[in-house]
Design an enzyme around this catalytic site. Structure first.
Site, short mmCIF file in Angstrom:
data_model
loop_
_atom_site.label_atom_id
_atom_site.label_comp_id
_atom_site.label_asym_id
_atom_site.label_seq_id
_atom_site.Cartn_x
_atom_site.Cartn_y
_atom_site.Cartn_z
N SER A 1 0.56 -1.12 0.11
CA SER A 1 -0.23 0.12 0.24
C SER A 1 1.18 1.47 -0.17
CB SER A 1 -0.74 0.12 1.44
OG SER A 1 -2.06 -0.92 1.03
N GLU B 1 -1.76 18.90 -4.08
CA GLU B 1 -2.96 18.55 -5.26
C GLU B 1 -3.84 17.79 -4.56
OE1 GLU B 1 -0.09 18.20 -6.75
OE2 GLU B 1 0.59 18.83 -8.07
N SER B 2 -3.89 17.13 -3.46
CA SER B 2 -4.79 15.62 -2.93
C SER B 2 -4.07 15.16 -2.43
CB SER B 2 -6.31 15.81 -3.43
OG SER B 2 -6.98 16.93 -3.20
N HIS C 1 -3.08 0.53 -4.70
CA HIS C 1 -2.35 -0.84 -3.27
C HIS C 1 -2.49 -1.79 -4.95
CE1 HIS C 1 -4.13 1.45 -0.13
NE2 HIS C 1 -5.03 2.17 -0.59
N CYS D 1 -6.66 18.46 -6.93
CA CYS D 1 -7.45 19.85 -7.39
C CYS D 1 -6.42 20.28 -8.24
CB CYS D 1 -7.59 20.94 -5.93
SG CYS D 1 -6.63 20.75 -4.91
#
Lengths: 126, 126
Positions: free
Chosen positions: B52, B59-60, B65, B80
């Site tokens: 993971s 930007e986020s 995974h 974003c």
């Protein structure tokens, strides 16, 4: 195999989502009550306000990004295994953030199951 | 305001997705070439295999995974701002992982924009 809750909250009290400390307190509580298993978590404080938080879970991840100036939260809960802990975490997030408007999508992440010929049940790396 | 690429890859060479070291090398390269800005990254090694990885971005976030036993990767790129870096990152991930089957959804995360009365353009915490 996996469920992914993709949600957006609008009308959230900016005091809850402006600073890492407060938002982290809320999210730690949600994780603890949900039955999800956090492996690690990371946070970022945007200035003048706004928080990004990602929890790596043994079930996959939970992320929250906030825009307090818009009273807005974008959240994701992606888990493998049983659906219940993810749905429970979502309910708890609604209780904690008390949004005025909610948009929620649930996506099944099951491409490998759809492409298998056998009927054995999918495993989850837990 | 935001674009969220939700994708699943099937038929990925397990050597690329079994251990953190190898997968991280690939993802670091993708982030560097994509134009996305990583703030931090965290990884978990599942045993006997499986990874993971979550990158917190300005930007986020970008998450991966893996289930090597199914040659399967579930990935998310949520940003974003401009769409291009997220779409570029997706292209690079396809190039690197060379999946035999791809399932991709693109979701707009724009609840607060849909609920505003003004016509001003959404801001991004960059």
């Amino acid at each position: 195999m996996g469920i992914h809750v993709i949600a957006e909250f609008l009308g959230v009290n900016p005091e809850k989502i402006s600073r890492v400390e407060k938002t982290r307190e809320i999210l730690d509580r949600v994780i603890a009550k949900s039955g999800l298993n956090a492996i690690s978590s990371s946070f970022h404080q945007f200035e003048p306000h706004g928080v990004s938080a990602v929890y790596l879970l043994s079930e996959s991840h939970l992320s929250v990004h906030t825009w307090p100036e818009h009273e807005y939260v974008a959240l994701d809960i992606f888990t493998c295994g049983a659906d219940e802990p993810a749905l429970k975490a979502f309910e708890l997030l609604v209780e904690e953030f008390q949004p005025k408007i909610i948009e929620k999508k649930i996506i099944r992440r099951d491409l490998y199951e759809k492409n298998r010929s056998s009927n054995t049940k999918g495993t989850c790396s837990l």
